[in-house]
Motif scaffolding. Structure first.
Motif, PDB file in Angstrom:
ATOM      1  N   TYR A 210     -10.009  -2.663   1.155  1.00 24.17           N
ATOM      2  CA  TYR A 210      -9.966  -3.525  -0.021  1.00 24.17           C
ATOM      3  C   TYR A 210     -10.838  -4.771   0.087  1.00 24.17           C
ATOM      4  CZ  TYR A 210      -5.773  -0.725  -0.681  1.00 24.17           C
ATOM      5  OH  TYR A 210      -4.902   0.318  -0.823  1.00 24.17           O
ATOM      6  N   MET A 211     -11.283  -5.114   1.284  1.00 25.79           N
ATOM      7  CA  MET A 211     -11.993  -6.379   1.465  1.00 25.79           C
ATOM      8  C   MET A 211     -13.055  -6.254   2.537  1.00 25.79           C
ATOM      9  SD  MET A 211      -8.654  -8.139   3.090  1.00 25.79           S
ATOM     10  CE  MET A 211      -7.751  -7.363   1.794  1.00 25.79           C
ATOM     11  N   GLY A 212     -13.785  -7.342   2.781  1.00 28.33           N
ATOM     12  CA  GLY A 212     -14.909  -7.280   3.696  1.00 28.33           C
ATOM     13  C   GLY A 212     -14.841  -8.253   4.865  1.00 28.33           C
TER      14      GLY A 212
ATOM     15  N   THR B 258       0.831  -1.200   0.000  1.00 27.79           N
ATOM     16  CA  THR B 258       0.000   0.000   0.000  1.00 27.79           C
ATOM     17  C   THR B 258       0.869   1.254   0.000  1.00 27.79           C
ATOM     18  OG1 THR B 258      -0.115   0.226   2.402  1.00 27.79           O
ATOM     19  CG2 THR B 258      -1.750  -1.232   1.351  1.00 27.79           C
ATOM     20  N   ASN B 259       0.249   2.391  -0.238  1.00 24.61           N
ATOM     21  CA  ASN B 259       0.967   3.673  -0.181  1.00 24.61           C
ATOM     22  C   ASN B 259       1.536   3.938   1.201  1.00 24.61           C
ATOM     23  OD1 ASN B 259       0.417   4.206  -2.863  1.00 24.61           O
ATOM     24  ND2 ASN B 259      -1.475   5.300  -2.396  1.00 24.61           N
ATOM     25  N   GLU B 260       0.901   3.401   2.231  1.00 27.22           N
ATOM     26  CA  GLU B 260       1.363   3.584   3.610  1.00 27.22           C
ATOM     27  C   GLU B 260       2.569   2.708   3.945  1.00 27.22           C
ATOM     28  OE1 GLU B 260      -3.087   4.227   3.389  1.00 27.22           O
ATOM     29  OE2 GLU B 260      -1.750   2.625   2.788  1.00 27.22           O
ATOM     30  N   GLY B 261       2.857   1.706   3.096  1.00 28.61           N
ATOM     31  CA  GLY B 261       3.995   0.823   3.331  1.00 28.61           C
ATOM     32  C   GLY B 261       3.618  -0.528   3.916  1.00 28.61           C
ATOM     33  N   LEU B 262       2.328  -0.811   4.013  1.00 31.97           N
ATOM     34  CA  LEU B 262       1.839  -2.101   4.514  1.00 31.97           C
ATOM     35  C   LEU B 262       1.887  -3.129   3.392  1.00 31.97           C
ATOM     36  CD1 LEU B 262       0.283  -3.613   6.845  1.00 31.97           C
ATOM     37  CD2 LEU B 262      -1.795  -2.940   5.639  1.00 31.97           C
ATOM     38  N   TYR B 263       2.253  -4.365   3.721  1.00 31.13           N
ATOM     39  CA  TYR B 263       2.284  -5.465   2.751  1.00 31.13           C
ATOM     40  C   TYR B 263       1.124  -6.401   3.065  1.00 31.13           C
ATOM     41  CZ  TYR B 263       7.072  -3.881   1.949  1.00 31.13           C
ATOM     42  OH  TYR B 263       8.186  -3.122   1.665  1.00 31.13           O
ATOM     43  N   ILE B 264       0.263  -6.651   2.055  1.00 29.19           N
ATOM     44  CA  ILE B 264      -0.945  -7.464   2.242  1.00 29.19           C
ATOM     45  C   ILE B 264      -0.932  -8.627   1.268  1.00 29.19           C
ATOM     46  CG2 ILE B 264      -3.474  -7.493   2.165  1.00 29.19           C
ATOM     47  CD1 ILE B 264      -3.380  -4.409   2.391  1.00 29.19           C
ATOM     48  N   HIS B 265      -1.165  -9.827   1.801  1.00 32.14           N
ATOM     49  CA  HIS B 265      -1.418 -11.006   0.970  1.00 32.14           C
ATOM     50  C   HIS B 265      -2.819 -11.482   1.336  1.00 32.14           C
ATOM     51  CE1 HIS B 265      -1.021 -14.772  -1.142  1.00 32.14           C
ATOM     52  NE2 HIS B 265      -1.499 -15.364  -0.066  1.00 32.14           N
ATOM     53  N   VAL B 266      -3.737 -11.451   0.388  1.00 32.65           N
ATOM     54  CA  VAL B 266      -5.121 -11.838   0.648  1.00 32.65           C
ATOM     55  C   VAL B 266      -5.271 -13.336   0.426  1.00 32.65           C
ATOM     56  CG1 VAL B 266      -7.534 -11.505  -0.014  1.00 32.65           C
ATOM     57  CG2 VAL B 266      -5.963  -9.551  -0.001  1.00 32.65           C
ATOM     58  N   VAL B 267      -5.693 -14.031   1.478  1.00 30.56           N
ATOM     59  CA  VAL B 267      -5.984 -15.460   1.405  1.00 30.56           C
ATOM     60  C   VAL B 267      -7.441 -15.635   0.984  1.00 30.56           C
ATOM     61  CG1 VAL B 267      -6.080 -17.614   2.735  1.00 30.56           C
ATOM     62  CG2 VAL B 267      -4.265 -15.953   3.191  1.00 30.56           C
ATOM     63  N   ASP B 268      -8.341 -14.832   1.568  1.00 33.23           N
ATOM     64  CA  ASP B 268      -9.773 -14.850   1.268  1.00 33.23           C
ATOM     65  C   ASP B 268     -10.277 -13.416   1.417  1.00 33.23           C
ATOM     66  OD1 ASP B 268     -12.592 -15.050   1.403  1.00 33.23           O
ATOM     67  OD2 ASP B 268     -12.508 -17.014   2.354  1.00 33.23           O
ATOM     68  N   SER B 269     -10.992 -12.914   0.425  1.00 32.79           N
ATOM     69  CA  SER B 269     -11.428 -11.515   0.468  1.00 32.79           C
ATOM     70  C   SER B 269     -12.708 -11.294   1.266  1.00 32.79           C
ATOM     71  CB  SER B 269     -11.587 -10.952  -0.946  1.00 32.79           C
ATOM     72  OG  SER B 269     -12.552 -11.693  -1.651  1.00 32.79           O
ATOM     73  N   GLY B 270     -13.273 -12.340   1.842  1.00 36.13           N
ATOM     74  CA  GLY B 270     -14.438 -12.180   2.713  1.00 36.13           C
ATOM     75  C   GLY B 270     -15.754 -12.324   1.996  1.00 36.13           C
ATOM     76  N   ASN B 271     -16.828 -11.964   2.722  1.00 37.67           N
ATOM     77  CA  ASN B 271     -18.174 -12.186   2.211  1.00 37.67           C
ATOM     78  C   ASN B 271     -18.744 -11.001   1.426  1.00 37.67           C
ATOM     79  OD1 ASN B 271     -18.934 -10.271   4.125  1.00 37.67           O
ATOM     80  ND2 ASN B 271     -19.738 -11.771   5.575  1.00 37.67           N
ATOM     81  N   GLY B 272     -17.978  -9.950   1.241  1.00 35.75           N
ATOM     82  CA  GLY B 272     -18.435  -8.798   0.462  1.00 35.75           C
ATOM     83  C   GLY B 272     -19.023  -7.679   1.298  1.00 35.75           C
ATOM     84  N   ARG B 273     -19.415  -7.951   2.535  1.00 39.50           N
ATOM     85  CA  ARG B 273     -19.947  -6.890   3.399  1.00 39.50           C
ATOM     86  C   ARG B 273     -18.805  -5.964   3.791  1.00 39.50           C
ATOM     87  NH1 ARG B 273     -20.845  -6.261   9.206  1.00 39.50           N
ATOM     88  NH2 ARG B 273     -22.279  -4.526   9.414  1.00 39.50           N
ATOM     89  N   ARG B 274     -18.956  -4.686   3.462  1.00 35.50           N
ATOM     90  CA  ARG B 274     -17.912  -3.697   3.746  1.00 35.50           C
ATOM     91  C   ARG B 274     -18.141  -3.034   5.097  1.00 35.50           C
ATOM     92  NH1 ARG B 274     -13.586  -4.371   0.440  1.00 35.50           N
ATOM     93  NH2 ARG B 274     -14.315  -4.803  -1.643  1.00 35.50           N
TER      94      ARG B 274
END
Length: 188
Positions: A148-150, A66-82
Motif C-alpha cells: 500500500y505504500m513506499g 487487511t484480509n490477513e488480519g493486520l491492522y495498519i495506521h499510516v502516519v506517512d505513506s512515503g516517497n512513492g517509490r514502490r
C-alpha cells in the motif's frame, strides 16, 4: 491382589494425567485470548477500524484491517517509490513495541520495549528472510503494508501472532504486538 494394585496405580496415573491436561490451555484458547486482547486494546485506545484502505490521509485513530488480519495506521505513506518483490532488501526501524495481552492487563511499565538495535532487514516477498535470528523482529506483518505504500513510509501496526515473529507465533506465547512508528527507511 497384585492385579488390584496394578489396576489402582494405573487408574491413579491416568486420573492425575487427565487433571494435568485439563489445566493446560489449548491453542484455540490461547488464540481466543489473543483476539479478545486485541479487541480490548482497540476499544480502550478508541481506534476506528475500516475494511477499505482510505483514499487520503488516515484519521488520528483510524486503522485499516487487511484480509490477513493486520491492522495498519499510516502516519506517512512515503516517497512513492514502490518495493520490487523478491529483489529489494528493506531496512526497517521502529520506536518501540509492546505485547498487547500484557499491555491490556495493566502491566504497561514492563511491556514497552524501546528499540536500540541496528535497523532490521528483510527481502520483500521472501519469507525465509524474515526473523533469521532471535534479535530479528522482521515478519510477514512488516511486509504486508508495503503493498500500500513506499520507501520512507511510517506506520503503526497491530500484528496478530499468526503474522508475527516465530517467537510471537509459538506455543505458549501467541503474542499480538503493537509497533510504534515502524519506518521503512530504505529499499536497496
Amino acid at each position: 491382589m497384585r492385579k488390584t494394585i496394578v489396576f489402582v496405580l494405573s487408574f491413579t496415573t491416568l486420573a492425575v494425567a487427565n487433571i494435568a491436561c485439563d489445566k493446560q490451555k489449548t491453542v484455540q484458547e490461547y488464540l481466543r485470548e489473543e483476539r479478545k486482547a486485541i479487541e480490548r486494546y482497540i476499544d480502550r485506545q478508541g481506534i476506528e477500524i475500516t475494511a477499505t484502505y482510505p483514499k487520503g490521509a488516515f484519521k488520528a485513530n483510524e486503522y485499516f484491517k487487511t484480509n490477513e488480519g493486520l491492522y495498519i495506521h499510516v502516519v506517512d505513506s512515503g516517497n512513492g517509490r514502490r518495493v520490487k518483490p523478491l529483489v529489494d532488501r528493506i531496512q526497517v526501524r521502529f520506536d518501540y513495541l509492546y505485547y498487547i495481552k500484557t499491555y491490556v492487563s495493566g502491566k504497561t511499565d514492563s511491556t514497552v520495549l524501546p528499540f536500540y538495535y541496528f535497523p532490521q532487514e528483510f527481502i520483500y516477498g521472501q519469507s525465509g528472510s524474515y526473523g533469521k535470528n532471535s534479535y530479528d523482529f522482521s515478519c510477514e506483518g512488516w511486509a504486508i503494508p508495503l503493498a500500500y505504500m513506499g520507501e520512507g513510509a511510517i506506520v503503526d501496526l497491530i500484528i496478530p501472532s499468526a503474522l508475527g515473529t516465530s517467537y510471537d507465533n509459538s506455543y505458549p506465547n501467541f503474542n499480538a504486538v503493537f509497533y510504534k512508528n515502524l519506518t521503512y527507511t530504505e529499499f536497496w
